[in-house]
Each structure stands twice: as C-alpha cells, then as structure tokens.
Scaffold this motif. Structure first.
Motif, PDB file in Angstrom:
ATOM      1  N   GLU A  21       0.837  -1.219   0.000  1.00 23.93           N
ATOM      2  CA  GLU A  21       0.000   0.000   0.000  1.00 23.93           C
ATOM      3  C   GLU A  21       0.866   1.262   0.000  1.00 23.93           C
ATOM      4  O   GLU A  21       0.518   2.256  -0.650  1.00 23.93           O
ATOM      5  N   LEU A  22       2.007   1.232   0.675  1.00 23.35           N
ATOM      6  CA  LEU A  22       2.908   2.405   0.688  1.00 23.35           C
ATOM      7  C   LEU A  22       3.444   2.651  -0.723  1.00 23.35           C
ATOM      8  O   LEU A  22       3.453   3.785  -1.219  1.00 23.35           O
ATOM      9  N   GLN A  23       3.847   1.582  -1.398  1.00 25.45           N
ATOM     10  CA  GLN A  23       4.391   1.744  -2.758  1.00 25.45           C
ATOM     11  C   GLN A  23       3.297   2.174  -3.717  1.00 25.45           C
ATOM     12  O   GLN A  23       3.495   2.995  -4.605  1.00 25.45           O
ATOM     13  N   ASN A  24       2.074   1.656  -3.499  1.00 26.82           N
ATOM     14  CA  ASN A  24       0.951   2.107  -4.339  1.00 26.82           C
ATOM     15  C   ASN A  24       0.704   3.607  -4.172  1.00 26.82           C
ATOM     16  O   ASN A  24       0.209   4.268  -5.081  1.00 26.82           O
ATOM     17  N   GLU A  25       1.059   4.127  -2.995  1.00 29.29           N
ATOM     18  CA  GLU A  25       0.837   5.557  -2.715  1.00 29.29           C
ATOM     19  C   GLU A  25       2.060   6.401  -3.076  1.00 29.29           C
ATOM     20  O   GLU A  25       2.121   7.581  -2.752  1.00 29.29           O
ATOM     21  N   GLY A  26       3.091   5.747  -3.684  1.00 26.55           N
ATOM     22  CA  GLY A  26       4.239   6.513  -4.177  1.00 26.55           C
ATOM     23  C   GLY A  26       5.376   6.696  -3.195  1.00 26.55           C
ATOM     24  O   GLY A  26       6.331   7.436  -3.456  1.00 26.55           O
ATOM     25  N   HIS A 246      -2.547   2.111   7.960  1.00 27.96           N
ATOM     26  CA  HIS A 246      -1.162   2.554   8.240  1.00 27.96           C
ATOM     27  C   HIS A 246      -0.789   3.727   7.331  1.00 27.96           C
ATOM     28  O   HIS A 246      -0.138   4.680   7.763  1.00 27.96           O
ATOM     29  N   VAL A 247      -1.231   3.669   6.081  1.00 29.15           N
ATOM     30  CA  VAL A 247      -0.936   4.770   5.147  1.00 29.15           C
ATOM     31  C   VAL A 247      -1.667   6.028   5.609  1.00 29.15           C
ATOM     32  O   VAL A 247      -1.098   7.123   5.639  1.00 29.15           O
ATOM     33  N   ALA A 248      -2.906   5.848   6.045  1.00 29.95           N
ATOM     34  CA  ALA A 248      -3.680   7.007   6.538  1.00 29.95           C
ATOM     35  C   ALA A 248      -2.997   7.621   7.767  1.00 29.95           C
ATOM     36  O   ALA A 248      -2.878   8.850   7.877  1.00 29.95           O
ATOM     37  N   ALA A 249      -2.500   6.761   8.651  1.00 25.96           N
ATOM     38  CA  ALA A 249      -1.828   7.255   9.868  1.00 25.96           C
ATOM     39  C   ALA A 249      -0.529   7.976   9.499  1.00 25.96           C
ATOM     40  O   ALA A 249      -0.222   9.059  10.020  1.00 25.96           O
ATOM     41  N   LEU A 250       0.220   7.405   8.573  1.00 24.75           N
ATOM     42  CA  LEU A 250       1.498   8.013   8.161  1.00 24.75           C
ATOM     43  C   LEU A 250       1.249   9.381   7.532  1.00 24.75           C
ATOM     44  O   LEU A 250       1.927  10.374   7.845  1.00 24.75           O
ATOM     45  N   LYS A 251       0.238   9.467   6.668  1.00 20.68           N
ATOM     46  CA  LYS A 251      -0.075  10.753   6.015  1.00 20.68           C
ATOM     47  C   LYS A 251      -0.481  11.798   7.054  1.00 20.68           C
ATOM     48  O   LYS A 251      -0.122  12.978   6.942  1.00 20.68           O
ATOM     49  N   ARG A 252      -1.167  11.337   8.099  1.00 24.27           N
ATOM     50  CA  ARG A 252      -1.579  12.273   9.160  1.00 24.27           C
ATOM     51  C   ARG A 252      -0.346  12.852   9.848  1.00 24.27           C
ATOM     52  O   ARG A 252      -0.235  14.052  10.078  1.00 24.27           O
ATOM     53  N   LEU A 253       0.635  12.001  10.126  1.00 25.67           N
ATOM     54  CA  LEU A 253       1.853  12.473  10.797  1.00 25.67           C
ATOM     55  C   LEU A 253       2.654  13.383   9.869  1.00 25.67           C
ATOM     56  O   LEU A 253       3.102  14.456  10.259  1.00 25.67           O
ATOM     57  N   ILE A 254       2.820  12.976   8.621  1.00 24.05           N
ATOM     58  CA  ILE A 254       3.635  13.772   7.682  1.00 24.05           C
ATOM     59  C   ILE A 254       3.003  15.143   7.457  1.00 24.05           C
ATOM     60  O   ILE A 254       3.687  16.170   7.386  1.00 24.05           O
TER      61      ILE A 254
END
Ligand code: WQD
Length: 339
Positions: A21-26, A246-254
């Motif tokens: 999913e992380l790689q799908n999101e670039g 996890h991608v949603a959480a990471l984007k929130r932090l970034i």
C-alpha cells in the motif's frame, strides 16, 4: 523526490501488505527484516504486485550497533513503521525474556536513533490485547488498559508507554500506535499472504489449513462462554484494510495534522464474529464442510473484543471496505495457492 519510509518486519504478514500500500501511494520503502519469521521471496511478491521491488536489508534489530549503523547510512528517512516483533501469545509465556528483549530493546534502539533527527514520524504496531477483557463493547481508545494476560501483550503495553513517554519530551518525534484487532486474509492478487511457521496458533490459518487437508480438524476452544452461540467473539479485519490504515496514519503524521505527538487508534471493522460464525462463513466461502470439534477453553482467551472505530473513521479518515466473507475468501484462495 519520493518520501522514504522504513518498514521493520516488512517481509512479514502485515508488514508486506503495508509495503504494497505504501508503494501504491508513491512512497519509497526500505524493509528491515531478520527473516526469523518471514521469507525473502516476499520481495518478489511485492514487486509482482506493485512493479517496484523495495530496498531490503537483512538486519537483527537486537544488535544496537547495527541499528546505529543503519540510521547513520540513511539520513533522509521520512518515517518508520515498526512491525518487527515476536507475536505468539503462548510462546511468550514460555520465553518471556526472548519477548522482552526482542520486542522492547529493538523499539528502544530505533527511538534512540529517531531522537537524533530533526523530525521523525513513527508508527507502532500495537494490539487490542492491551484492553484484555474490556468492560464495555465495542471498545474505544478510552477503554482502560488491563493487566496483560501474557508477556507478548505486556510488551505491547510497555511499548506504547515507552513511545508515549518519549513523545512527551521529544517535540521532534510524532507517533501513532495502531491497536489491531484480528488481522486475517490476503492480498487479492493471491501473491502475498500469511505464512504461519509450524502449527498455526490463530483461528483463520488453522481453519484454512484444515479446509485444505493439512490439518485433521479444528479444535474450537470452548463453547460455554456467555455469548449467543457460546464461542468467543472477535473483530476480524481484512489485512488490506488494516494496511491502508497505516498509510492514513502516516499521512496524518507527515501532514502535521496530528493533534498530539502521540495518538492511539483502534483498527478493526467494528463488527464482532463468533468462532462458529467464522466457521460457517468459511464453509460458505469454500463450499465445503469444515471438520471441527469443541474442546476445553484456551487459557487467557477473552470472551469478546470488537472495536469502536469512530476515532479512526473521523480522525484518520479511514474506514474498512472489506468484510468477513471477503477476508475468508482471500485467505482460502491464498491457502489453495501455497498448497
Ligand atoms: C481467535 C478466536 C480462540 C485457534 C491473538 C493475539 C492478538 C493478535 C492475534 C498477534 C479465540 C479461537 C483459535 C484455534 C480456536 N496477535 N481459536 N481454535 O487470541 O483473539 O488474538 O492473535 O498479532 O494480539 O491476542 O486470536 O486467532 O488466536 O483466536 O477456537 O485453533 O479463535 O479461542 O476465541 P486472538 P486467535
């Protein structure tokens, strides 16, 4: 310039689905894994799904000098998602020191490297096991943390406290702990999935191995619980939905949208299913009867646990899209493929 994310334990069941999913999101991903509970072949699987093979370093995070060396060689890391840990509840009771060393020392060494950086984003793989038998269902993040039923569960509780205490004094560290309910299923490509080593401890891999004939019959651990059909209730979440959280959480932090620099989210479907309901759903999906028998209760099992997902829905903007049938269908397809 792609944002670089380190995924420890990234060749494992949940970790590999998150890397996809992380790689799908670039994102650009570097996996750290010591291959103690995973296989390097998963790298090709991730490449087959996403077209990109993540960077990989075989590394045992229990060796502090190796952790220091890794972070000294990778300066431009945007975030770390930390899965690498031992996770078998029963084994943790027999080998507590192995669990405290592997699950806590590795966490501390990584946080010590992150504190040296200007800013860092950290996601911790936690578990609903921290709630024990919650007094109220569904379980919200405000539910009290109960005394751990196992050293494994205790390492999740202590791990969260270590991160929280560190975030209190380190402004430059932002962290989210995701408390998973019961992850099951496999990527719909049927190229990656759960690879339990030895006899599966968890329900769904044992069911699919029984369905395919690898196991004689499933033992249902007790049908005398105070639930509708007498068997325990859990919140079974598709591993791909969990990965997307996890991608949603990471984007929130970034993005810096996080309210505090330490937040916790329950990640489940919000729906409880009993063991017998999972068995019936599997029989529908596989179009075959499952061979099982009722035996005595398993020590340490809670009666029921399922998530209140309001906070993850509203704050992370994340909702599960797949249901129990989708998850069991993918788990069954995966079992048939690896046979
Ligand atoms: C589910 C239900 C069993 C096997 C644990 C950890 C959690 C996470 C997931 C690591 C229970 C019943 C099971 C079997 C059965 N761990 N069961 N026969 O115990 O809810 O959660 O695994 O990531 O932190 O606590 O999951 O799949 O083991 O059990 O009847 O052969 O299935 O009694 O009611 P559990 P599980």
């Amino acid at each position: 310039m792609k944002q670089k994310i380190v995924v420890t334990g990234g060749l494992g069941f949940i970790g590999s689905h998150v890397v996809v999913e992380l790689q799908n999101e670039g994102f650009e991903v570097i996996i750290i894994d010591n291959l103690s509970n995973s296989s390097e072949d998963v790298l090709e699987g991730i490449k087959a799904i996403t077209g990109v093979q993540p960077l990989f370093e075989k590394l045992d995070l229990r060796d502090k000098s190796l952790v220091v060396d890794f972070f000294s060689r990778h300066h431009d890391i945007m975030g770390v998602i930390h899965f690498a840990a031992s996770k078998a509840v029963g084994e943790s009771v027999k080998l507590p020191l192995l669990y405290y060393e592997n699950n806590l020392n590795t966490l501390i060494y990584i946080l010590q490297e992150l504190q040296k950086k200007e800013s860092s984003n950290f996601i911790f793989s936690s578990s609903c096991t921290v709630y024990g038998q919650a007094d109220t269902l569904p379980i919200t993040e405000a539910a009290p943390i109960k005394e751990a039923e196992s050293p494994y569960g205790n390492t999740k509780q202590i791990g969260e406290e270590i991160i929280h205490d560190t975030c209190k004094v380190l402004e430059n560290l932002k962290a989210i702990a995701l408390r998973y309910f019961n992850p099951i299923g496999a990527h719909d490509s049927v190229i990656i999935g759960e690879l339990p080593i030895g006899t599966p401890q968890n329900l769904v891999p044992f069911i699919t191995q029984t369905g395919i004939g690898l196991r004689e019959e499933l033992s249902v651990f007790g049908d005398d619980y105070p639930t509708e059909d007498g068997t325990c209730i859990r919140d079974y979440i598709h591993v791909v939905d969990l990965a997307k959280a996890h991608v949603a959480a990471l984007k929130r932090l970034i993005s810096g949208d996080n309210a505090d620099n330490y937040e916790v989210f329950n990640i489940g479907t919000g729906k409880g299913s009993s063991v017998l309901e999972v068995i019936s759903a599997f029989e529908a999906v596989s179009n075959q009867k499952l061979n099982y028998k009722i035996v005595e209760r398993r020590e340490g099992d809670v009666i029921a646990a399922y998530a209140d997902t309001t906070k993850a829905n509203n704050v992370l903007g994340w909702k599960p899209k797949l249901d129990l049938m989708d998850a069991l269908s993918s788990a069954w397809k995966w079992e048939q493929r690896i046979k």
